[in-house]
Design an enzyme around this catalytic site. Structure first.
Site, PDB file in Angstrom:
ATOM      1  N   LYS A  85       0.846  -1.199   0.000  1.00 43.92           N
ATOM      2  CA  LYS A  85       0.000   0.000   0.000  1.00 43.92           C
ATOM      3  C   LYS A  85       0.878   1.245   0.000  1.00 43.92           C
ATOM      4  CE  LYS A  85      -3.780   1.967   2.818  1.00 43.92           C
ATOM      5  NZ  LYS A  85      -4.594   1.717   4.034  1.00 43.92           N
ATOM      6  N   SER A 160      -9.230   2.344   3.581  1.00 44.70           N
ATOM      7  CA  SER A 160      -8.342   3.036   2.659  1.00 44.70           C
ATOM      8  C   SER A 160      -7.495   2.095   1.817  1.00 44.70           C
ATOM      9  CB  SER A 160      -7.432   4.002   3.429  1.00 44.70           C
ATOM     10  OG  SER A 160      -6.581   3.320   4.336  1.00 44.70           O
ATOM     11  N   SER A 184      -9.584   0.264   7.755  1.00 45.89           N
ATOM     12  CA  SER A 184      -9.055   0.312   6.391  1.00 45.89           C
ATOM     13  C   SER A 184      -8.564  -1.009   5.825  1.00 45.89           C
ATOM     14  CB  SER A 184      -7.934   1.352   6.297  1.00 45.89           C
ATOM     15  OG  SER A 184      -8.450   2.637   6.513  1.00 45.89           O
TER      16      SER A 184
END
Length: 473
Positions: A85, A160, A184
């Site tokens: 990520k 996220s 997330s």
């Protein structure tokens, strides 16, 4: 209904394999790390134009690594293609945090968690998208195309860790890095039909972002398509860096025989009712648990409604810190004029209530004790929906939209996951339901601190009893 977008095929070396299966094929010599990387990148190229999950493409270095790296046969996922990520430093990749306000400068070295992630043997092909600084629950942008849900591109992929979830759900890679500061890992897992486990605070290496927080909300982890992939990742990460602060977990390989007493929370902390599809999915999960011999009993939310104000104020504090101290956090090339409207709106909200900060920090720190007390009296796990309603369409949580309206929508949508971040307890989202539009619905299970084992044992049992829906079916 828009067609599903995925890259599953029987014509390459990845097939339907999960990460454990692919690692076994690589270890046996049936597949080489280069063949796995080539197949994954071909799949990425098929789905990326429609779904936009890639923040940074690092394929050239990954392909070289696939050939040259000394892949250890003892690593859980040696040679398995994956992604990190893009809020986590990986040497050679710019860490942009989903925002043009950050400098496009490649990281000079890995942060500590990156080393733990890579120690499992994964081959990182690049970095995945996230909304600006991970501050919202949809991977949409004020200045770019959104990251879309592969089950239906008209819908949000969650956030996220949206880009990671999209790549795994669409079959491009079997496992990808995710992290969780308010849901997330679990939110995009729920939106995209994946397994998403947020570990206990301290189980894995602390994120660089979390180190400076008065209350560290952030937990690293992965999103996967199978329970065993998540279990093998946690075991491998634990071997890399055992922690003496929590019970040793080891490799969880299947369900347990013991029957559990599971607390049920079916009302969001906001007091709003669940939507019909989510309520149906929760009821069906309870029926399944009961049929399997578990005892499900109603329990109250461990914290009261005041928690909403405390958490949202702290959330706003993080945005204010980014706006005010971005040059210290991200480098002198940080440009606050390029912050998106939602981040600026959160920062402004903090300033209007700055006096609340000491009380909010104290309340969030105290939530650990209140959360722990919820597991007294014989309660083994707590069950709820992951989210208060089904995955919204693109635009519903638009970060460029009216701040007050978008903020209210977020609070109503994300009303179950944040407690685990404040309290530090582990939780897992499992894709046990489906909406009338054919989108996944996640069911959420929480455990006491350090008890990931019970979460994984139940997850194995539920996966076997009610196999998770597959996007390719």
């Amino acid at each position: 209904m828009s067609p599903r977008v995925h890259a599953f095929t029987t014509d390459d070396v990845l097939g339907d394999l999960d990460a454990v299966g692919l690692a076994a094929a690589i270890a046996a010599g049936d597949v080489s790390p280069r063949e796995a990387a080539d197949a994954a990148l071909a799949r990425v190229d098929r789905v990326a134009p429609a779904l936009n999950p890639i923040a940074v493409d690092d394929r050239d270095r990954a392909l070289k690594r696939a050939v040259d790296a000394p892949w250890s046969p003892t690593s859980a996922f040696a040679g398995v293609p994956s992604y990190i990520k893009n809020n986590t430093a990986f040497a050679g990749i710019p860490t942009r945090h989903g925002s043009p306000a950050t400098p496009a400068r490649a990281a000079l070295e890995n942060e500590p968690f990156t080393d733990q992630f890579c120690a499992t043997g994964v081959n990182v092909l690049g970095a995945t998208t996230l909304p600006a600084f991970g501050l919202t629950a949809t991977t949409e942008f004020a200045d770019d195309e959104p990251t879309r849900n592969p089950w239906n591109p008209e819908y949000s992929s969650g956030a996220s860790s949206g880009g990671s979830a999209v790549l795994v759900a669409a079959g491009a890679v079997p496992i990808a890095h995710a992290n969780d500061g308010g849901g997330s890992i679990r939110i995009p897992a729920a939106a995209c039909g994946l397994v998403g486990l947020k570990p206990t605070r301290g189980r894995l290496v602390t994120s660089e972002q979390g180190k400076g927080m008065p209350v560290d909300l952030i937990a690293n982890g992965v999103v996967t398509r199978s329970v065993r992939d998540t279990a093998h990742f946690l075991a491998a990460a634990e071997r890399y860096r055992p922690t003496t602060a929590l019970p040793f977990m080891g490799l969880v390989e299947g369900p347990a025989r013991r029957r559990l007493r599971i607390g049920l929370i079916d009302t969001p902390i906001t007091g709003n009712a669940l939507d019909a599809d989510t309520a149906t999915a929760l009821n069906e999960a309870v029926e399944l648990l009961t049929d399997l011999g578990h005892d499900v009993v109603p329990v109250p939310m461990p914290v009261d409604k005041a928690f909403i104000g405390h958490f949202t104020h702290y959330w706003s504090l993080l945005a204010f810190a980014i706006q005010r101290n971005g040059r210290k956090m991200f480098g002198t090339a940080f440009d606050p004029t390029l912050l998106d409207p939602f981040t600026r709106g959160l920062a402004g909200q903090f300033l209007r209530g700055v006096w609340r900060t000491p009380r909010a920090v104290a309340a969030l720190a105290n939530s650990k004790k209140r959360y722990h007390r919820a597991f007294r009296g014989g309660i083994d796990l707590i069950c709820s929906p992951t989210l208060a309603h089904t995955t919204p369409k693109i635009g519903y949580l638009d970060p460029a939209g009216d701040f007050e309206e978008i903020f209210d929508r977020l609070v109503r949508y994300v009303s179950f996951t944040p407690l685990n971040n404040a309290a530090g307890g582990p939780a897992i989202s499992l894709p046990l339901g489906q909406s009338g539009e054919g989108l996944p619905i996640g069911i959420h299970f929480s455990a006491d601190h350090g008890d990931e084992r019970t979460l994984l044992e139940l997850a194995y049992e539920l996966e076997a009893a009610e196999p998770f829906a597959r996007i390719q079916d």
